[in-house]
Design a protein around this motif. Sequence first.
Motif, PDB file in Angstrom:
ATOM      1  N   ILE A 186       1.243  13.125 -12.811  1.00 34.15           N
ATOM      2  CA  ILE A 186       0.744  12.111 -11.788  1.00 34.15           C
ATOM      3  C   ILE A 186       1.723  12.371 -10.470  1.00 34.15           C
ATOM      4  CG2 ILE A 186       0.187   9.689 -11.362  1.00 34.15           C
ATOM      5  CD1 ILE A 186      -0.231   9.005 -14.250  1.00 34.15           C
ATOM      6  N   ILE A 187       0.789  12.832  -9.456  1.00 33.69           N
ATOM      7  CA  ILE A 187       1.515  12.945  -8.302  1.00 33.69           C
ATOM      8  C   ILE A 187       1.499  11.746  -7.292  1.00 33.69           C
ATOM      9  CG2 ILE A 187       2.219  14.386  -6.376  1.00 33.69           C
ATOM     10  CD1 ILE A 187       0.836  16.666  -8.083  1.00 33.69           C
ATOM     11  N   TYR A 188       2.272  11.054  -6.611  1.00 33.71           N
ATOM     12  CA  TYR A 188       2.108   9.930  -5.717  1.00 33.71           C
ATOM     13  C   TYR A 188       1.754  10.385  -4.312  1.00 33.71           C
ATOM     14  CZ  TYR A 188       3.763   7.454 -10.030  1.00 33.71           C
ATOM     15  OH  TYR A 188       3.905   7.249 -11.277  1.00 33.71           O
ATOM     16  N   LEU A 189       0.730  10.448  -3.748  1.00 29.07           N
ATOM     17  CA  LEU A 189       0.372  10.484  -2.435  1.00 29.07           C
ATOM     18  C   LEU A 189       0.779   9.504  -1.259  1.00 29.07           C
ATOM     19  CD1 LEU A 189      -3.105  12.494  -3.148  1.00 29.07           C
ATOM     20  CD2 LEU A 189      -0.582  13.266  -3.371  1.00 29.07           C
ATOM     21  N   GLN A 190       0.580   8.316  -1.762  1.00 34.43           N
ATOM     22  CA  GLN A 190       0.688   7.225  -0.915  1.00 34.43           C
ATOM     23  C   GLN A 190       1.199   6.020  -1.579  1.00 34.43           C
ATOM     24  OE1 GLN A 190      -2.229   6.208   2.350  1.00 34.43           O
ATOM     25  NE2 GLN A 190      -2.152   4.087   1.743  1.00 34.43           N
ATOM     26  N   SER A 191       2.178   5.457  -1.351  1.00 34.02           N
ATOM     27  CA  SER A 191       2.937   4.378  -1.974  1.00 34.02           C
ATOM     28  C   SER A 191       2.222   2.892  -1.349  1.00 34.02           C
ATOM     29  CB  SER A 191       4.138   4.285  -1.697  1.00 34.02           C
ATOM     30  OG  SER A 191       4.795   5.342  -2.032  1.00 34.02           O
ATOM     31  N   PRO A 192       1.819   2.178  -2.245  1.00 38.68           N
ATOM     32  CA  PRO A 192       1.275   0.884  -1.822  1.00 38.68           C
ATOM     33  C   PRO A 192       2.503  -0.148  -1.355  1.00 38.68           C
ATOM     34  CG  PRO A 192       1.475   0.703  -4.202  1.00 38.68           C
ATOM     35  CD  PRO A 192       1.859   2.164  -3.642  1.00 38.68           C
ATOM     36  N   GLU A 193       2.113  -1.271  -0.862  1.00 36.39           N
ATOM     37  CA  GLU A 193       3.348  -2.141  -0.388  1.00 36.39           C
ATOM     38  C   GLU A 193       3.905  -2.706  -1.440  1.00 36.39           C
ATOM     39  OE1 GLU A 193       1.477  -4.693   2.751  1.00 36.39           O
ATOM     40  OE2 GLU A 193       0.614  -2.974   3.578  1.00 36.39           O
ATOM     41  N   LEU A 194       3.084  -3.071  -2.558  1.00 32.69           N
ATOM     42  CA  LEU A 194       3.459  -3.911  -3.860  1.00 32.69           C
ATOM     43  C   LEU A 194       2.459  -3.624  -4.829  1.00 32.69           C
ATOM     44  CD1 LEU A 194       5.755  -5.935  -4.325  1.00 32.69           C
ATOM     45  CD2 LEU A 194       3.885  -7.683  -4.073  1.00 32.69           C
ATOM     46  N   GLY A 195       3.423  -3.454  -6.077  1.00 32.45           N
ATOM     47  CA  GLY A 195       2.511  -3.234  -7.360  1.00 32.45           C
ATOM     48  C   GLY A 195       2.146  -1.683  -7.390  1.00 32.45           C
ATOM     49  N   GLY A 196       1.188  -1.344  -8.482  1.00 35.94           N
ATOM     50  CA  GLY A 196       1.003  -0.084  -8.675  1.00 35.94           C
ATOM     51  C   GLY A 196       1.931   0.876  -9.438  1.00 35.94           C
ATOM     52  N   ALA A 197       2.920   0.321 -10.101  1.00 30.53           N
ATOM     53  CA  ALA A 197       3.636   1.231 -10.948  1.00 30.53           C
ATOM     54  C   ALA A 197       3.074   1.981 -11.940  1.00 30.53           C
ATOM     55  CB  ALA A 197       4.820   0.555 -11.434  1.00 30.53           C
ATOM     56  N   THR A 198       3.315   3.174 -12.478  1.00 31.79           N
ATOM     57  CA  THR A 198       2.683   3.926 -13.715  1.00 31.79           C
ATOM     58  C   THR A 198       3.529   3.282 -15.000  1.00 31.79           C
ATOM     59  OG1 THR A 198       2.212   5.747 -12.603  1.00 31.79           O
ATOM     60  CG2 THR A 198       2.266   6.002 -14.960  1.00 31.79           C
TER      61      THR A 198
END
Length: 284
Positions: A217-229
Motif C-alpha cells: 500500500i503506497i500513500y499518494l496523498q495524506s488526509p488532514e486527519l484519520g485514514g491510518a492503515t
Amino acid sequence: MPKPGAAAQTATPALRKWIVEQADAGFAPDVVLASMLASGWDEAVAAATLHATMAAHQHQAPKPAAAPVPSPALDGSPLWLDAGDRQVAVLSVLRIPRLVVLGGLLSDEECDALVELARPRLSRSLTVETQSGGEEVHVDRTSDGMFFQRGENPLIQRIESRIAHLLQWPETHGEGLQVLQYQPGAEYKPHYDYFDPHEPGTPHILERGGQRVATLIIYLQSPELGGATLFPDVQLEVAPQRGNAVFFSYDRPHPCSQSLHGGAPVLAGEKWIATKWLRQHEFN
C-alpha cells in the motif's frame, strides 16, 4: 447467540461455540463483535472472549502449507533498501506478521502524477464476490478506485520495476496497480487480501495467477486527519504519509498470518493510495 445473564457477565462454553461457528461461516471478527454488543454483551467481556476463543481455534485448526512470499532484503537490519532506481528507507519492521513500513518509495511528483492519471477513471470500489469469483459493491468498502493495466504507461512501468526490484518478485506476478480515493467518512473495514480457500468462487479466481501472497500500500496523498492503515491483530496503525508505503506478506491463506487489516475512516481531507497485490504465479 447465547444471551448474557443479568448478573456479572462471564464467557460460557455456549458463547465460545457460537463464536467459532461464526468464524467458520466466514464472518469477520469486527462483525462478530458488533453482533455480541447488539445482543447485550459488555464490550470488555465480548472483546476478550472473542480474542481468546479465536486464538485457541486458529491454533487448533489445520493450516495450509506455507508458500514462498515476496520480501525486501532485510538481512542485517538495513536502514536503506535498493529499489533499482531509488533508495528506500526502512522505517519499521515486524516479523509476525511479516510487515515493513517503507519511507520515500515514490517521489512527490510521482504521487501527484498517479493521482491525476487516475482521477478521471474513478468509480465506486468493488470487492471480490466470493460465491462466484466475480466482483460486487460492498458496504465495508466506501472508496472510489480504478486499475492501471500492468505496464500501461512509462510511469507505471517505472513504478512496477521498482517494486519488483525492492520486493524480489517478478513484475509478471503482480496485479495491475490500483489507485483509490478516500473522501471524508470513507473507510475499508478490516479484511484479508488472500482468497478464502473455502469459498466456492476461489478456484476460478486462482486460475489467473494463484493466491495473493503479499500487499503493498503506497500513500499518494495524506488526509488532514484519520485514514491510518490498521492491523487489529497486532494493534498497529500506519500513518498515511505521502510517498511512504506499508508492505506485508501472508505465506498461507489463513488467519494465522495475522494479516487482517483495514483503512480507518478519513476524518478530514482526502486520502489517496495505490495498492499492489502480488500473486504466487504469473498474473494474466
